[in-house]
Design a protein around this motif. Sequence first.
Motif, mmCIF file in Angstrom:
data_model
loop_
_atom_site.group_PDB
_atom_site.id
_atom_site.type_symbol
_atom_site.label_atom_id
_atom_site.label_comp_id
_atom_site.label_asym_id
_atom_site.label_seq_id
_atom_site.Cartn_x
_atom_site.Cartn_y
_atom_site.Cartn_z
ATOM 1 N N SER A 1 0.809 -1.208 0.000
ATOM 2 C CA SER A 1 0.000 0.000 0.000
ATOM 3 C C SER A 1 0.840 1.255 0.000
ATOM 4 C CB SER A 1 -0.923 -0.002 1.230
ATOM 5 O OG SER A 1 -0.144 -0.041 2.425
ATOM 6 N N SER A 2 2.120 1.151 0.377
ATOM 7 C CA SER A 2 2.949 2.347 0.500
ATOM 8 C C SER A 2 3.927 2.527 -0.637
ATOM 9 C CB SER A 2 3.741 2.280 1.819
ATOM 10 O OG SER A 2 4.593 1.155 1.817
ATOM 11 N N SER A 3 3.993 1.558 -1.570
ATOM 12 C CA SER A 3 4.993 1.676 -2.608
ATOM 13 C C SER A 3 4.578 0.952 -3.874
ATOM 14 C CB SER A 3 6.327 1.091 -2.122
ATOM 15 O OG SER A 3 7.291 1.112 -3.139
ATOM 16 N N ALA A 4 5.009 1.497 -5.009
ATOM 17 C CA ALA A 4 4.899 0.806 -6.288
ATOM 18 C C ALA A 4 6.183 1.093 -7.026
ATOM 19 C CB ALA A 4 3.696 1.304 -7.074
ATOM 20 N N LEU A 5 6.553 0.220 -7.941
ATOM 21 C CA LEU A 5 7.837 0.387 -8.611
ATOM 22 C C LEU A 5 7.961 1.738 -9.276
ATOM 23 C CD1 LEU A 5 8.698 -3.035 -10.232
ATOM 24 C CD2 LEU A 5 10.081 -1.720 -8.646
ATOM 25 N N HIS A 6 6.846 2.286 -9.776
ATOM 26 C CA HIS A 6 6.961 3.549 -10.491
ATOM 27 C C HIS A 6 6.245 4.692 -9.793
ATOM 28 C CE1 HIS A 6 8.266 4.420 -14.865
ATOM 29 N NE2 HIS A 6 8.803 5.238 -14.006
ATOM 30 N N ALA A 7 5.907 4.522 -8.517
ATOM 31 C CA ALA A 7 5.276 5.608 -7.789
ATOM 32 C C ALA A 7 6.306 6.646 -7.379
ATOM 33 C CB ALA A 7 4.580 5.057 -6.544
ATOM 34 N N ASN B 1 13.138 7.598 1.799
ATOM 35 C CA ASN B 1 12.562 6.296 2.086
ATOM 36 C C ASN B 1 13.509 5.153 1.798
ATOM 37 O OD1 ASN B 1 10.149 7.401 2.864
ATOM 38 N ND2 ASN B 1 9.220 7.280 0.823
ATOM 39 N N ALA B 2 14.714 5.447 1.343
ATOM 40 C CA ALA B 2 15.654 4.378 1.015
ATOM 41 C C ALA B 2 15.968 3.555 2.251
ATOM 42 C CB ALA B 2 16.940 4.963 0.437
ATOM 43 N N SER B 3 16.285 2.295 2.033
ATOM 44 C CA SER B 3 16.558 1.380 3.141
ATOM 45 C C SER B 3 17.787 1.818 3.911
ATOM 46 C CB SER B 3 16.758 -0.033 2.588
ATOM 47 O OG SER B 3 15.620 -0.440 1.883
ATOM 48 N N PRO B 4 17.859 1.516 5.197
ATOM 49 C CA PRO B 4 19.042 1.856 5.991
ATOM 50 C C PRO B 4 20.298 1.274 5.368
ATOM 51 C CG PRO B 4 17.246 1.101 7.402
ATOM 52 C CD PRO B 4 16.821 0.847 5.990
ATOM 53 N N ALA C 1 22.585 -8.639 -15.331
ATOM 54 C CA ALA C 1 22.196 -8.262 -13.968
ATOM 55 C C ALA C 1 21.556 -6.880 -14.010
ATOM 56 C CB ALA C 1 23.390 -8.265 -13.027
ATOM 57 N N ILE C 2 20.399 -6.771 -13.370
ATOM 58 C CA ILE C 2 19.600 -5.537 -13.381
ATOM 59 C C ILE C 2 19.287 -5.132 -11.952
ATOM 60 C CG2 ILE C 2 17.335 -4.584 -13.976
ATOM 61 C CD1 ILE C 2 17.321 -6.447 -16.399
ATOM 62 N N TYR C 3 19.430 -3.854 -11.637
ATOM 63 C CA TYR C 3 18.976 -3.307 -10.360
ATOM 64 C C TYR C 3 17.655 -2.586 -10.592
ATOM 65 C CZ TYR C 3 23.444 -4.390 -8.175
ATOM 66 O OH TYR C 3 24.529 -5.063 -7.663
ATOM 67 N N VAL C 4 16.691 -2.817 -9.687
ATOM 68 C CA VAL C 4 15.364 -2.244 -9.869
ATOM 69 C C VAL C 4 15.031 -1.271 -8.735
ATOM 70 C CG1 VAL C 4 14.525 -4.267 -11.103
ATOM 71 C CG2 VAL C 4 14.210 -4.140 -8.644
ATOM 72 N N GLY C 5 14.292 -0.221 -9.093
ATOM 73 C CA GLY C 5 13.772 0.717 -8.109
ATOM 74 C C GLY C 5 14.830 1.517 -7.381
ATOM 75 N N ASN C 6 14.411 2.156 -6.284
ATOM 76 C CA ASN C 6 15.365 2.916 -5.493
ATOM 77 C C ASN C 6 15.282 2.584 -4.000
ATOM 78 O OD1 ASN C 6 13.082 4.347 -4.572
ATOM 79 N ND2 ASN C 6 14.197 6.298 -4.542
ATOM 80 N N CYS C 7 14.634 1.456 -3.650
ATOM 81 C CA CYS C 7 14.565 1.018 -2.254
ATOM 82 C C CYS C 7 14.172 -0.454 -2.217
ATOM 83 C CB CYS C 7 13.577 1.866 -1.456
ATOM 84 S SG CYS C 7 11.878 1.751 -2.058
ATOM 85 N N ASP C 8 14.295 -1.059 -1.055
ATOM 86 C CA ASP C 8 13.953 -2.474 -0.893
ATOM 87 C C ASP C 8 12.477 -2.734 -1.179
ATOM 88 O OD1 ASP C 8 16.201 -3.956 -0.437
ATOM 89 O OD2 ASP C 8 16.197 -3.684 1.736
ATOM 90 N N HIS D 1 18.178 -13.602 -16.258
ATOM 91 C CA HIS D 1 18.175 -12.300 -15.590
ATOM 92 C C HIS D 1 18.553 -12.494 -14.126
ATOM 93 C CE1 HIS D 1 15.699 -11.411 -19.080
ATOM 94 N NE2 HIS D 1 15.534 -10.151 -18.738
ATOM 95 N N GLU D 2 19.414 -11.662 -13.642
ATOM 96 C CA GLU D 2 19.735 -11.594 -12.212
ATOM 97 C C GLU D 2 19.191 -10.251 -11.736
ATOM 98 O OE1 GLU D 2 23.702 -12.248 -9.375
ATOM 99 O OE2 GLU D 2 23.897 -11.957 -11.535
ATOM 100 N N ILE D 3 18.075 -10.287 -11.014
ATOM 101 C CA ILE D 3 17.393 -9.061 -10.587
ATOM 102 C C ILE D 3 17.815 -8.737 -9.159
ATOM 103 C CG2 ILE D 3 15.181 -7.909 -10.299
ATOM 104 C CD1 ILE D 3 15.741 -8.750 -13.166
ATOM 105 N N ARG D 4 18.304 -7.519 -8.946
ATOM 106 C CA ARG D 4 18.859 -7.164 -7.638
ATOM 107 C C ARG D 4 18.213 -5.915 -7.050
ATOM 108 N NH1 ARG D 4 25.441 -7.801 -8.499
ATOM 109 N NH2 ARG D 4 25.529 -10.092 -8.375
ATOM 110 N N SER D 5 18.222 -5.864 -5.737
ATOM 111 C CA SER D 5 17.834 -4.664 -4.999
ATOM 112 C C SER D 5 19.027 -3.723 -4.906
ATOM 113 C CB SER D 5 17.384 -5.049 -3.586
ATOM 114 O OG SER D 5 17.286 -3.905 -2.754
ATOM 115 N N ILE D 6 18.759 -2.428 -4.799
ATOM 116 C CA ILE D 6 19.889 -1.493 -4.650
ATOM 117 C C ILE D 6 20.531 -1.612 -3.274
ATOM 118 C CG2 ILE D 6 18.907 0.142 -6.303
ATOM 119 C CD1 ILE D 6 18.378 1.984 -3.839
ATOM 120 N N SER D 7 19.930 -2.399 -2.362
ATOM 121 C CA SER D 7 20.599 -2.655 -1.086
ATOM 122 C C SER D 7 21.517 -3.879 -1.173
ATOM 123 C CB SER D 7 19.553 -2.859 0.043
ATOM 124 O OG SER D 7 18.748 -3.990 -0.220
#
Length: 466
Positions: free
Chosen positions: A63-69, A75-78, A389-396, A453-459
């Motif tokens: 409810s608080s996030s969408a990939l393109h919101a 809000n980035a992860s610690p 390898a792809i990094y998605v979004g800007n937070c976990d 595809h290797e999909i990764r978080s920016i954390s």
Amino acid sequence: MYQSLLLASIASSAVLNYCWTAEAFSHYMQLQNNHQWNNIVQQSSCGVHHNDRRSCRLMQKSSSSALHAEKNNNNASPGVSSSIPSGENYSTLTLLEHMHLLNTNVNKQSTISNDTTNNNKSEMIDFFTNILGFGMDPKSVDSLLSNKGVVFVNAGPSQMHLNDDEEYCQKLDELRQQHKLKTLSGGNGDKQVFEVGLRYANLEELKTKLANCGDYCSYDIASLGDGREIIRITDVYDRVFVAREVMESNDDGDNQQDEPTISSICQQKVICNSEEQDDIPAEIVEQYALPTSQTACRGMDFIEFFVYVTKEDSGKTVEKIARFYDFFFDATTSVVNDGKSDIAIIAFGKIDDSGRAEQSMLFREVVVDDPQCHQAVHNDDLGTGHHIAIYVGNCDEDFEVAASNCVDGGLLWVNPQFEDKVLDVDSAMECKQFRFKNIVDIETGETLYALEHEIRSISHPLFPGN
């Protein structure tokens, strides 16, 4: 499963709109002038950002996030850089970070030189570091000293993994022969699998090195319609690298301090003389250290994959591939025809006002009589050999949405060649990554194209923006 997912998304996306990413594929469009390019743009079925959709199929996961919101960077992860931007001027696919390539005996190949003092040098490593202008990643030290294992070479935010697993390569080759395939995994064979686009601030130094490259590679130089040049370089594995000059301002976020490019934020580490190298053996520093951390190659501009189709399917497959990335990742995509064939373009990073993306992944249709004979060799045990390898979004939170979408779509897959074993969202969040191999038709589940595809978080600890 795929049909139910599709129905769930119709309310938010009745019509698939696309966004232009013209800069990323201008390398192969040798246009006579800008007017010709404008005609191609105008003839497309689309040409607008689709970011205003704010897909509710993504929102239903969280409810608080969408990939393109729109998100506040705070809000980035610690422990994760809060400077990774998002919003309507950025694709949800943040960075096309690395490509894993198979190079049989990358560490054991001797150089072209007969100098016996250099008999442990690798021809393929030299090709990337001394010709193409990549830097050596400090993580490669153990592989360089032992003459085995994966070697990592870096350029700007990008990285190439050079794998010398001879047994793995042999198994893929046997699979190719078993199925009478006419393409090599990562190489050309009778038909091409992919090309890699590389960006440079200036091509003159590269030209000089290529003129003295001996048998390392072959190349040809052509002019683009805008006056720039491109250099097509073919290595000893018949892989093609397309080098072109890009404006330095592209790396500076078009001088917009509030909307930087991802490339200006993310830089891979390289062995260089401008930084302390106390933990790296002197012989490695002597052989591979650059004067500064700035590499001659500025990074990957695009990767173009060739999708072999029948005449009857021409124009349909890449449309479905674009829908795949839009559906599972809410990515910014385009479908165009350059006068030769249809191309799906998947945007990465910042997208400027004209629709140009920092990086792109391209899927070009090639019509053949029997597409099955020209596919990239693969199976569930071996994968496709090469992978991205792809990094998605800007937070976990963004990564969790992507992982949930792909789990619900039945996409996740484990490559036995690697240690990570991820088949659900919880393990994806723990490992900060997951893999899938098949790009599918979202209506039928049919595999359209095989590409690991290797999909990764920016954390993820290896994210170059940390």
